[in-house]
Design an enzyme around this catalytic site. Structure first.
Site, PDB file in Angstrom:
ATOM      1  CE  LYS A  93       5.837   5.624   0.162  1.00 39.96           C
ATOM      2  NZ  LYS A  93       5.800   6.346  -1.136  1.00 39.96           N
ATOM      3  CB  SER A 168       1.832   7.261  -1.209  1.00 39.75           C
ATOM      4  OG  SER A 168       3.156   7.127  -1.704  1.00 39.75           O
ATOM      5  CB  SER A 192       4.651   9.471  -3.127  1.00 39.32           C
ATOM      6  OG  SER A 192       3.347   9.187  -3.511  1.00 39.32           O
TER       7      SER A 192
HETATM    8  N1  GLN Z   1      -0.466  11.247  -5.540  1.00 40.24           N
HETATM    9  C1  GLN Z   1       0.022  10.405  -6.578  1.00 40.24           C
HETATM   10  C2  GLN Z   1      -0.899   9.238  -6.764  1.00 40.24           C
HETATM   11  O1  GLN Z   1      -1.847   9.187  -6.075  1.00 40.24           O
HETATM   12  C3  GLN Z   1       1.422  10.018  -6.297  1.00 40.24           C
HETATM   13  C4  GLN Z   1       1.678   8.636  -5.825  1.00 40.24           C
HETATM   14  C5  GLN Z   1       3.140   8.338  -5.667  1.00 40.24           C
HETATM   15  O2  GLN Z   1       3.998   9.139  -6.008  1.00 40.24           O
HETATM   16  N2  GLN Z   1       3.439   7.142  -5.195  1.00 40.24           N
HETATM   17  O3  GLN Z   1      -0.729   8.417  -7.619  1.00 40.24           O
END
Ligand code: GLN
Length: 532
Positions: A93, A168, A192
């Site tokens: 990532k 994400s 994410s």
């Molecule tokens: N969907 C969550 C957010 O928008 C998770 C983000 C993450 O885990 N980096 O904050």
């Protein structure tokens, strides 16, 4: 051998040890697959036709990956003792810094930036002798659930190109589900790793907070962030988890706790009667259509419960009464930490610098021009929300209250774990939605609500694993099921995950991706409309 890229990491490793496949062959097969199915890397003919593919990768690391693969093959030929995943390629990532490759966090703020050092997990990946295929797409600074908030275009779901791959870490999940990489690293602040795994039919693990180093991981919300594996099988996640975990003096939140035995537990869980005596707590608040979980998600979830019981697990209903407040608490705590962590992108110390077009060249004006140009809409929304929540006069009402809710959620988990060994719920309330359906012109709250089952886990600091539970009847898209364990009991996730995976694979006559449409034909037939 045809379709080397369809082999799991465990299978690849085994074949490399047996001398049936070389690391160069495996790495090349994945690079070819990336070239055939991904955005910028897409083969010229398709690119000219306006096709852009999955857009899972922001950078492909061809030369270095092949040279590491060659060196692993040579070491093996020389009879060297090599680590378990030596020669198996991996994608990273693009929130984790890697020496010699760009790291962008999918933001204009860091476009073109090359890190002078490796994050600790990258050092571990290199020590494990895994060729790095490249860096994967994400929502800017990991903020989002769709990968649409990347400054470099959305990633597409390999099951249906008009759908989001989750976020994400949509790039890592799409790369793994789309056979561009057998393994990938993700980061999980509120889901994410797990939600992208759920909507792409893959496996994702958020380990216990503090159990994997975050040194060299660009911070989103430091009290929640955690690195973890993205894979197609539970065993592969266990293998990768063992390779990257462990104490790191360079990370002040790093814990000094034993690593494993994840692989051993994954193998034990998959064996006959592997779940005998395991107490599985079904979270009452997190699997009802009245709570926004779609019928397809609920049906696959209920079926999985039957398979768990058949494999010897005991089901117990448990309640997490405060879980409904988790989204509100998460979005306040996360945004507050985001506003603090992202303050360093000021046009002076890091990354982009944009000068004001006219007027005096003061530091404040340079900062304003830089941040206006460098951050996308979702990043700005969260920075503003977090700055407000932390401001004098509002701190107690917002940030302070959210922290109290966090404590209540932690107590809910502690009480539930007195009655059971692991908890279970769906990973996300829906399958992958259409690209564009929750962007800022419509409703960001709709996107935030999808985090209901994943964010409580980060607030509590406990580990969780998502694996495929089948396809929803409404749209034929993957549904994820999530197991949660007490802190430091990550090994239990591998036991129960591998047990359910084995039962489901037997029922389906093979892994879920047997039903996945052919990615190359999807790309050929899809109208990208000039959009990347
Ligand atoms: N969907 C969550 C957010 O928008 C998770 C983000 C993450 O885990 N980096 O904050």
């Amino acid at each position: 051998m045809s379709e080397i890229f369809k082999l799991s990491a465990a299978e690849l490793a085994e074949k490399m040890v047996a001398g049936e496949v070389s690391s160069v062959e495996a790495t090349q097969a994945h690079l070819d697959r990336i070239a055939a199915t991904d955005g910028e890397a897409l083969e010229a003919g398709n690119r000219a036709a306006g096709k852009s593919g999955l857009n899972a990768f922001l950078h492909v690391n061809t030369e270095e990956a092949l040279s590491e693969a060659r060196s692993v093959d040579e070491a093996r030929a020389a009879g060297e003792q090599l680590p378990a995943l030596a020669g198996v390629p991996i994608a990273i990532k693009d929130l984790i810094v890697t020496k010699g490759q760009p790291t962008t966090a999918a933001s204009r703020m860091l476009e073109g930036w090359m890190s002078p050092y490796d994050g600790t997990v990258i050092e571990k990946v290199r020590a494990a002798r895994m060729p790095i295929l490249g860096k994967t797409n994400l929502d800017e600074f990991a903020m989002g659930s769709t990968t649409e908030h990347s400054a470099f275009g959305p990633t597409r779901n390999p099951w249906a190109l008009d759908r989001i791959p989750g976020g994400s870490g949509g790039g890592s999940a799409a790369a793994v589900a789309g056979f561009q990489a057998p393994l990938a690293l993700g980061t999980d602040t509120g889901g994410s790793i797990r939600q992208p795994a759920a909507v792409t039919g893959s496996v994702g693990v958020k380990p216990t907070y503090g159990s994997i180093s975050r040194y060299g991981v660009i911070a989103m919300a430091s009290s929640l962030d955690q690195v973890g594996p993205c894979t197609r099988t539970v065993l592969d996640a266990a293998l990768l988890h063992e390779a990257i975990a462990g104490h790191d003096p360079k990370d002040s939140t790093s814990l000094n706790t034993p690593v494993g035995p994840y692989v051993e537990q994954a193998r034990a869980g998959a064996a006959e009667g592997g779940l005998k005596g395991l107490r599985v707590g079904v979270i009452k608040e997190l699997h009802q259509t009245s709570e926004g979980f779609t019928p397809g998600v609920c049906n696959r979830f209920n079926e999985s419960l039957k398979y768990l019981e058949a494999a010897g697990a005991e089901l117990i209903e448990v309640s997490l009464p405060t879980v409904e407040e988790a989204i509100a608490a998460y979005y306040l705590i996360m945004s507050s930490e985001v506003s603090s962590n992202l303050a360093k992108y000021d046009g002076v110390r890091f990354g982009l610098r944009v000068l004001p077009e006219e007027g005096p060249m003061t530091i404040e004006r340079v900062m304003a021009a830089t941040r206006a140009a460098g951050f996308g809409a979702e990043a700005k929304r969260r920075i503003i929300l977090g700055t407000y929540a932390l401001s004098a006069g509002y701190y107690d009402a917002y940030y302070g209250s959210a922290q109290k809710v966090r404590t209540l959620i932690q107590r809910d988990y502690a009480a539930a774990f007195e009655k059971c060994d692991v908890l279970v719920s769906p990973t996300a309330p829906t399958t992958a939605f259409k690209i564009g359906s929750t962007d800022e012109s419509s409703d960001p709250m709709a996107m935030y609500k999808g985090d209901i089952a994943t964010v409580p886990v980060n607030l509590a600091g406990v580990p969780a694993l998502s694996l495929p539970a089948g396809l929803a009847e409404e749209d034929g898209l993957p549904v994820g099921i999530q197991f949660t364990a007490p802190a430091h009991e990550d090994a239990r996730l591998y036991r129960v995950g591998a047990g359910l995976e084995a039962a489901l694979n037997q029922a389906w006559g093979g892994p879920i991706w047997k039903n996945m449409p052919d990615t190359e034909s999807l790309i050929r037939d899809f109208d990208f409309g000039g959009v990347k």
